[in-house]
Design a protein around this motif. Structure first.
Motif, PDB file in Angstrom:
ATOM      1  N   UNK A  62       0.919  -1.396  -0.407  1.00 47.35           N
ATOM      2  CA  UNK A  62      -0.024  -0.269   0.076  1.00 47.35           C
ATOM      3  C   UNK A  62       1.095   1.269  -0.066  1.00 47.35           C
ATOM      4  N   UNK A  63       0.527   2.059  -0.521  1.00 46.82           N
ATOM      5  CA  UNK A  63       0.657   3.736  -1.152  1.00 46.82           C
ATOM      6  C   UNK A  63       0.216   4.502   0.427  1.00 46.82           C
ATOM      7  N   UNK A  64       0.908   5.237   1.565  1.00 44.85           N
ATOM      8  CA  UNK A  64       0.184   5.577   2.749  1.00 44.85           C
ATOM      9  C   UNK A  64       1.052   6.588   3.032  1.00 44.85           C
ATOM     10  N   UNK A  65       0.521   7.810   3.490  1.00 45.18           N
ATOM     11  CA  UNK A  65       1.379   8.802   4.762  1.00 45.18           C
ATOM     12  C   UNK A  65       1.394   8.934   6.107  1.00 45.18           C
ATOM     13  N   UNK A  66       1.966   8.676   6.675  1.00 45.14           N
ATOM     14  CA  UNK A  66       2.465   9.004   8.353  1.00 45.14           C
ATOM     15  C   UNK A  66       2.313  10.239   8.563  1.00 45.14           C
ATOM     16  N   UNK A  67       1.392  10.680   9.550  1.00 44.24           N
ATOM     17  CA  UNK A  67       1.896  11.769   9.778  1.00 44.24           C
ATOM     18  C   UNK A  67       2.462  11.413  11.352  1.00 44.24           C
ATOM     19  N   UNK A  68       3.542  11.977  11.873  1.00 47.76           N
ATOM     20  CA  UNK A  68       3.656  12.314  13.480  1.00 47.76           C
ATOM     21  C   UNK A  68       4.248  13.998  12.963  1.00 47.76           C
ATOM     22  N   UNK A  69       4.618  13.950  15.322  1.00 48.39           N
ATOM     23  CA  UNK A  69       5.217  15.345  15.340  1.00 48.39           C
ATOM     24  C   UNK A  69       5.877  15.131  15.262  1.00 48.39           C
ATOM     25  N   UNK A  70       7.472  16.488  15.072  1.00 46.28           N
ATOM     26  CA  UNK A  70       8.505  16.564  14.591  1.00 46.28           C
ATOM     27  C   UNK A  70       8.843  16.716  15.799  1.00 46.28           C
ATOM     28  N   UNK A  71       8.083  17.215  16.652  1.00 43.04           N
ATOM     29  CA  UNK A  71       8.881  17.814  18.057  1.00 43.04           C
ATOM     30  C   UNK A  71       9.289  16.898  19.276  1.00 43.04           C
ATOM     31  N   UNK A  72       8.657  15.996  19.042  1.00 45.07           N
ATOM     32  CA  UNK A  72       8.151  14.503  19.843  1.00 45.07           C
ATOM     33  C   UNK A  72       9.864  13.964  19.832  1.00 45.07           C
ATOM     34  N   UNK A  73      10.181  13.013  21.148  1.00 42.82           N
ATOM     35  CA  UNK A  73      11.652  12.912  21.493  1.00 42.82           C
ATOM     36  C   UNK A  73      11.532  11.721  20.194  1.00 42.82           C
ATOM     37  N   UNK A  74      12.278  11.041  19.829  1.00 43.96           N
ATOM     38  CA  UNK A  74      12.516  10.231  18.965  1.00 43.96           C
ATOM     39  C   UNK A  74      14.345   9.302  19.024  1.00 43.96           C
ATOM     40  N   UNK A  75      14.156   7.906  19.159  1.00 47.23           N
ATOM     41  CA  UNK A  75      15.385   7.299  19.484  1.00 47.23           C
ATOM     42  C   UNK A  75      16.557   7.973  18.187  1.00 47.23           C
ATOM     43  N   UNK A  76      17.580   7.614  18.826  1.00 43.68           N
ATOM     44  CA  UNK A  76      18.426   8.361  17.953  1.00 43.68           C
ATOM     45  C   UNK A  76      19.241   6.857  17.406  1.00 43.68           C
ATOM     46  N   UNK A  77      18.365   5.966  15.985  1.00 46.17           N
ATOM     47  CA  UNK A  77      18.784   4.647  15.429  1.00 46.17           C
ATOM     48  C   UNK A  77      18.554   5.045  14.338  1.00 46.17           C
ATOM     49  N   UNK A  78      18.632   4.226  13.273  1.00 50.47           N
ATOM     50  CA  UNK A  78      18.197   4.397  11.496  1.00 50.47           C
ATOM     51  C   UNK A  78      18.194   3.163  11.481  1.00 50.47           C
ATOM     52  N   UNK A  79      17.084   3.220  10.788  1.00 47.90           N
ATOM     53  CA  UNK A  79      16.015   3.828   9.885  1.00 47.90           C
ATOM     54  C   UNK A  79      15.522   4.460  11.089  1.00 47.90           C
ATOM     55  N   UNK A  80      14.714   6.553  10.246  1.00 50.66           N
ATOM     56  CA  UNK A  80      14.554   7.117  12.057  1.00 50.66           C
ATOM     57  C   UNK A  80      12.492   6.505  12.335  1.00 50.66           C
ATOM     58  N   UNK A  81      12.411   5.808  13.574  1.00 52.17           N
ATOM     59  CA  UNK A  81      11.361   5.354  14.298  1.00 52.17           C
ATOM     60  C   UNK A  81      10.662   6.341  14.848  1.00 52.17           C
ATOM     61  N   UNK A  82       9.410   6.855  13.907  1.00 53.04           N
ATOM     62  CA  UNK A  82       8.115   7.811  14.699  1.00 53.04           C
ATOM     63  C   UNK A  82       6.870   7.461  14.920  1.00 53.04           C
ATOM     64  N   UNK A  83       6.618   8.164  16.382  1.00 55.39           N
ATOM     65  CA  UNK A  83       5.578   7.787  16.401  1.00 55.39           C
ATOM     66  C   UNK A  83       3.919   8.437  15.895  1.00 55.39           C
ATOM     67  N   UNK A  84       3.566   7.461  14.575  1.00 55.40           N
ATOM     68  CA  UNK A  84       2.703   7.902  14.515  1.00 55.40           C
ATOM     69  C   UNK A  84       1.543   7.918  15.257  1.00 55.40           C
ATOM     70  N   UNK A  85       0.718   9.066  14.383  1.00 54.49           N
ATOM     71  CA  UNK A  85      -0.281  10.256  15.151  1.00 54.49           C
ATOM     72  C   UNK A  85      -1.634   9.793  13.950  1.00 54.49           C
ATOM     73  N   UNK A  86      -1.226   9.917  12.722  1.00 56.60           N
ATOM     74  CA  UNK A  86      -2.614   9.817  11.460  1.00 56.60           C
ATOM     75  C   UNK A  86      -1.870   9.211  10.506  1.00 56.60           C
ATOM     76  N   UNK A  87      -2.595   7.959  10.324  1.00 54.32           N
ATOM     77  CA  UNK A  87      -2.081   6.857   8.643  1.00 54.32           C
ATOM     78  C   UNK A  87      -2.995   7.062   7.576  1.00 54.32           C
ATOM     79  N   UNK A  88      -2.568   7.558   6.473  1.00 56.46           N
ATOM     80  CA  UNK A  88      -3.606   7.262   5.277  1.00 56.46           C
ATOM     81  C   UNK A  88      -2.845   6.648   4.233  1.00 56.46           C
ATOM     82  N   UNK A  89      -3.847   5.525   3.744  1.00 56.36           N
ATOM     83  CA  UNK A  89      -3.733   5.101   2.491  1.00 56.36           C
ATOM     84  C   UNK A  89      -3.917   6.144   0.997  1.00 56.36           C
ATOM     85  N   UNK A  90      -3.244   5.937   0.582  1.00 57.67           N
ATOM     86  CA  UNK A  90      -3.054   6.665  -0.660  1.00 57.67           C
ATOM     87  C   UNK A  90      -5.259   6.194  -1.372  1.00 57.67           C
TER      88      UNK A  90
END
Length: 163
Positions: A62-90
């Protein structure tokens, strides 16, 4: 204030996410890996509080868009890992924007202005009617066509007020 950012791409993996320190897997959290057309990879932590537009179930491919809070703390790992607030399938003919909209109903990034009509459905995350003015709120906006102006203007199909 939440600083909504988004990442768009293809779902390449969906896994259970371990949230207990002892390694016990509860199954209520998912880790969704999304890769964009440039090969960049982001992992979204999806919790029971994550809002899925149209309540869809995502699948690999599926093609999706994930929305997250860019001000929220995230672990310093690769690839980046964000807490999804909203997910939308195209979906064809449907766009999604999540942002704070001011009293003129202009998004925080000044890219979208809402023109609400009698046909615009305004609800809460739990699908109950929102009866006040949606201005000065974080909004999830589902819309179609926009004008070519700056900011672009649209009459949304649906507005979900993110209280």
């Amino acid at each position: 204030m939440i600083n909504f950012q988004s990442f768009h791409g293809k779902v390449i993996m969906i896994d259970d996410f371990w949230v207990q320190p002892n390694g016990e897997q509860l199954g209520c959290y998912k880790l969704i890996s999304v890769q964009n057309r440039y090969g960049d990879l982001v992992k979204f932590v999806v919790s029971p509080d994550t809002y899925f537009v149209d309540h869809v179930m995502l699948r690999i491919g599926d093609m999706v868009t994930g929305f997250y809070d860019a001000n929220a703390p995230v672990p310093m790992i690769f690839p980046p890992q964000f807490r999804a607030i909203v997910m939308a399938r195209d979906t064809q003919y449907q766009k999604v924007k999540v942002s704070y909209f001011n009293r003129q109903l202009v998004s925080n990034d000044n890219k979208l202005k809402l023109n609400i009509s009698q046909c615009t459905k305004i609800i809460l995350k739990n699908d109950q009617a929102f009866t006040k003015n949606p201005a000065n709120h974080n909004l999830l906006v589902v819309y179609g066509f926009t004008t070519m102006s700056i900011p672009a203007q649209t009459t949304p199909y649906k507005i979900i007020v993110m209280c």
